[in-house]
Design an enzyme around this catalytic site. Structure first.
Site, PDB file in Angstrom:
ATOM      1  N   HIS A   1     -38.212  15.529 -72.079  1.00  5.11           N
ATOM      2  CA  HIS A   1     -37.834  14.200 -71.487  1.00  5.11           C
ATOM      3  C   HIS A   1     -38.517  14.010 -70.198  1.00  5.11           C
ATOM      4  CE1 HIS A   1     -34.582  16.386 -69.856  1.00  5.11           C
ATOM      5  NE2 HIS A   1     -34.641  15.629 -69.033  1.00  5.11           N
TER       6      HIS A   1
HETATM    7  C1  UD1 Z   1     -31.734  11.933 -65.745  1.00  5.09           C
HETATM    8  C2  UD1 Z   1     -31.831  12.967 -64.456  1.00  5.09           C
HETATM    9  C3  UD1 Z   1     -32.346  14.433 -65.222  1.00  5.09           C
HETATM   10  C4  UD1 Z   1     -31.635  14.855 -66.263  1.00  5.09           C
HETATM   11  C5  UD1 Z   1     -31.515  13.853 -67.423  1.00  5.09           C
HETATM   12  C6  UD1 Z   1     -31.018  14.307 -68.809  1.00  5.09           C
HETATM   13  C7  UD1 Z   1     -32.249  11.987 -62.294  1.00  5.09           C
HETATM   14  C8  UD1 Z   1     -33.567  11.794 -61.372  1.00  5.09           C
HETATM   15  N1  UD1 Z   1     -32.985  12.523 -63.684  1.00  5.09           N
HETATM   16  O1  UD1 Z   1     -33.027  11.783 -66.218  1.00  5.09           O
HETATM   17  O2  UD1 Z   1     -32.562  15.200 -64.158  1.00  5.09           O
HETATM   18  O3  UD1 Z   1     -32.268  15.896 -66.948  1.00  5.09           O
HETATM   19  O4  UD1 Z   1     -31.127  12.493 -66.675  1.00  5.09           O
HETATM   20  O5  UD1 Z   1     -30.732  13.191 -69.510  1.00  5.09           O
HETATM   21  O6  UD1 Z   1     -31.092  11.861 -62.375  1.00  5.09           O
HETATM   22  N2  UD1 Z   1     -31.541   5.405 -70.801  1.00  5.09           N
HETATM   23  C9  UD1 Z   1     -30.806   5.047 -71.917  1.00  5.09           C
HETATM   24  N3  UD1 Z   1     -29.504   5.034 -71.996  1.00  5.09           N
HETATM   25  C10 UD1 Z   1     -28.802   5.723 -70.927  1.00  5.09           C
HETATM   26  C11 UD1 Z   1     -29.455   6.047 -69.969  1.00  5.09           C
HETATM   27  C12 UD1 Z   1     -30.826   6.016 -69.774  1.00  5.09           C
HETATM   28  O7  UD1 Z   1     -31.314   4.481 -72.846  1.00  5.09           O
HETATM   29  O8  UD1 Z   1     -27.533   5.846 -71.166  1.00  5.09           O
HETATM   30  C13 UD1 Z   1     -32.802   5.184 -70.644  1.00  5.09           C
HETATM   31  C14 UD1 Z   1     -32.937   3.992 -69.733  1.00  5.09           C
HETATM   32  O9  UD1 Z   1     -34.540   3.300 -70.207  1.00  5.09           O
HETATM   33  C15 UD1 Z   1     -33.750   4.824 -68.508  1.00  5.09           C
HETATM   34  C16 UD1 Z   1     -34.187   6.095 -69.151  1.00  5.09           C
HETATM   35  O10 UD1 Z   1     -33.554   6.559 -70.028  1.00  5.09           O
HETATM   36  O11 UD1 Z   1     -34.990   4.216 -67.940  1.00  5.09           O
HETATM   37  C17 UD1 Z   1     -34.109   7.163 -68.166  1.00  5.09           C
HETATM   38  O12 UD1 Z   1     -32.689   7.302 -67.768  1.00  5.09           O
HETATM   39  P1  UD1 Z   1     -32.375   7.817 -66.144  1.00  5.09           P
HETATM   40  O13 UD1 Z   1     -31.001   7.876 -65.846  1.00  5.09           O
HETATM   41  O14 UD1 Z   1     -33.323   7.059 -65.269  1.00  5.09           O
HETATM   42  O15 UD1 Z   1     -33.276   9.326 -66.175  1.00  5.09           O
HETATM   43  P2  UD1 Z   1     -33.222  10.529 -67.045  1.00  5.09           P
HETATM   44  O16 UD1 Z   1     -34.505  10.540 -67.657  1.00  5.09           O
HETATM   45  O17 UD1 Z   1     -32.271  10.410 -68.165  1.00  5.09           O
END
Ligand code: UD1
Length: 383
Positions: free
Chosen positions: A217
């Site tokens: 991811h």
């Molecule tokens: C975040 C952390 C990363 C960790 C990861 C575990 C940061 C910078 N990154 O990355 O260190 O390894 O979490 O998962 O804080 N989304 C959903 N549902 C949710 C949350 C997110 O669908 O509940 C989608 C959204 O479209 C979002 C994308 O996932 O844009 C990424 O979520 P985000 O919180 O930005 O970062 P992660 O890639 O999950």
């Protein structure tokens, strides 16, 4: 009699929850000394990335939910800051604990370091759990979050020895450093029985040792079309190669929302689904995921935490990243840094099947007692 201390722990995304749970359990044992509040920033909000972890880890409902949600880095960090500032002004905590390296971590540490408490005029002390890790790769958002959070923290709870060296080099005072170990491993040790009872293998129709587990991811891997495409090619090659050893061998990939979204955007979903014996499944909860990990033949990942969990469980782990921040997992544990080097990955998989892969040992501080050490330090310091 000394006043009870009010402590706020902040968690926001999936990798925070298993680090928080054992700390919460320790505070529960010291209710006469501490009032412990849990703030959930809402960085992760999906049931499968958040709520199931509270259930699996026996965590109580968060006391305060900020509902920050997703967004670009500045947007997400700023939203958390605005909401968390209101919380600290109202609650006036004696200490705020932040975990790991996500955007919620840096956001809340920043708020504390700029919020002056009524009466005392002092800022709010911050404790950072999982301090001192460094990948020395500033293209990773997590590295920036670690650097800034550590610079602002008053109690730095470090998971492995190199953390001490890293922080001293950055000029952090020695008296703020505490080498306590890894609270994430405390969770694993605590829930071992519950994990062993998980029914996920029979649900997926799998036998122990007959599959490879994978999680991918990182933005560097999935937001970049060329790298994502390389990963699909590598998985295709793996699928063909493992069939030489076991035609029924499977690849299980619980897919993160970011990975799913990017696969859709790049038009890769079909390619993924066409890989023989590859199973795309929903993100797994904590108990099911650790069960899947502990019964797998090996794991391929770009996660940080899984490198530690695999080391503790002695499961071979091939890490698809250019940099690393957990050297003990490579030097002592079962982890190998493979980057996106197809040749190296396939060679290591052959070693695994032929019983030639390194065995690894469990680092001393992965003993399930990190949270106890942390809360004992806070008991003696916060008087
Ligand atoms: C975040 C952390 C990363 C960790 C990861 C575990 C940061 C910078 N990154 O990355 O260190 O390894 O979490 O998962 O804080 N989304 C959903 N549902 C949710 C949350 C997110 O669908 O509940 C989608 C959204 O479209 C979002 C994308 O996932 O844009 C990424 O979520 P985000 O919180 O930005 O970062 P992660 O890639 O999950």
């Amino acid at each position: 009699m000394t006043r009870k201390k009010k402590i706020i722990s902040v968690a926001g995304a999936r990798p925070n929850f298993m680090k928080l749970a054992p700390i919460e359990r320790e505070f529960r044992k010291h209710k006469s000394l501490f009032t412990h509040l849990i703030v959930h920033t809402g960085q992760h909000y999906d049931y499968l990335l958040s709520k199931v972890f509270f259930k699996d880890l026996d965590l109580p409902e968060p006391d305060i939910y900020l509902g920050s949600g997703s967004g670009a880095h500045a947007q997400q960090t700023a939203k958390i800051m605005v909401e968390f500032e209101k919380v600290v002004l109202k609650e006036q905590p004696d200490l705020v604990i932040v975990f790991g390296d996500i955007n919620s971590t840096i956001a809340c540490a920043l708020v504390c370091s700029k919020t002056h408490l009524r009466g005392t005029g002092g800022i709010i002390p911050v404790a950072h759990v999982e301090s001192g890790l460094r990948s020395f790769d500033r293209r990773m958002p997590e590295e920036i979050n670690r650097l800034v959070t550590d610079a602002l923290s008053d109690y730095l709870f470090i998971t492995e020895k190199t953390g001490v060296t890293n922080l001293l080099k950055e000029g952090v005072e020695r008296k703020k450093l505490f080498l306590t170990g890894d609270t994430m491993i405390d969770s694993l040790a605590h829930f071992r029985n519950k994990i062993s009872r998980s029914g996920i293998l029979s649900k997926l129709g799998m036998r122990p040792g007959s599959y490879m587990l994978s999680t991918i991811h990182r933005p560097a891997n999935v937001d970049n079309k060329e790298n994502f495409s390389k990963i699909i090619r590598i998985f295709t090659k793996i699928s063909a190669m493992v069939a030489e050893y076991d035609p029924d061998f499977r690849i299980v990939l619980p897919i993160h929302p970011r990975t799913f979204k990017m696969a859709e955007e790049f038009g890769f979903l079909k390619k993924f689904r066409n890989i023989r014996n590859l199973e795309l499944i929903d993100p797994a909860g904590y108990i099911d995921f650790i069960k899947l990990l502990s019964e797998s033949k090996f794991v391929i990942t770009d996660s940080g935490g899984i490198q530690e969990e695999a080391t503790f469980l002695k499961i071979p782990c091939l890490t698809l990243r250019d940099s690393f921040e957990r050297p003990e997992t490579l030097e002592m544990g079962s982890n190998t840094l493979c980057r996106l080097n197809e040749g190296l990955i396939l060679r290591k998989i052959r070693e695994i099947f032929e019983g030639k892969y390194k065995k690894g040992i469990i680092p001393r501080l992965m003993d399930g007692k990190a949270s106890k050490r942390i809360v004992n330090i806070l008991k003696s310091r916060l008087k």
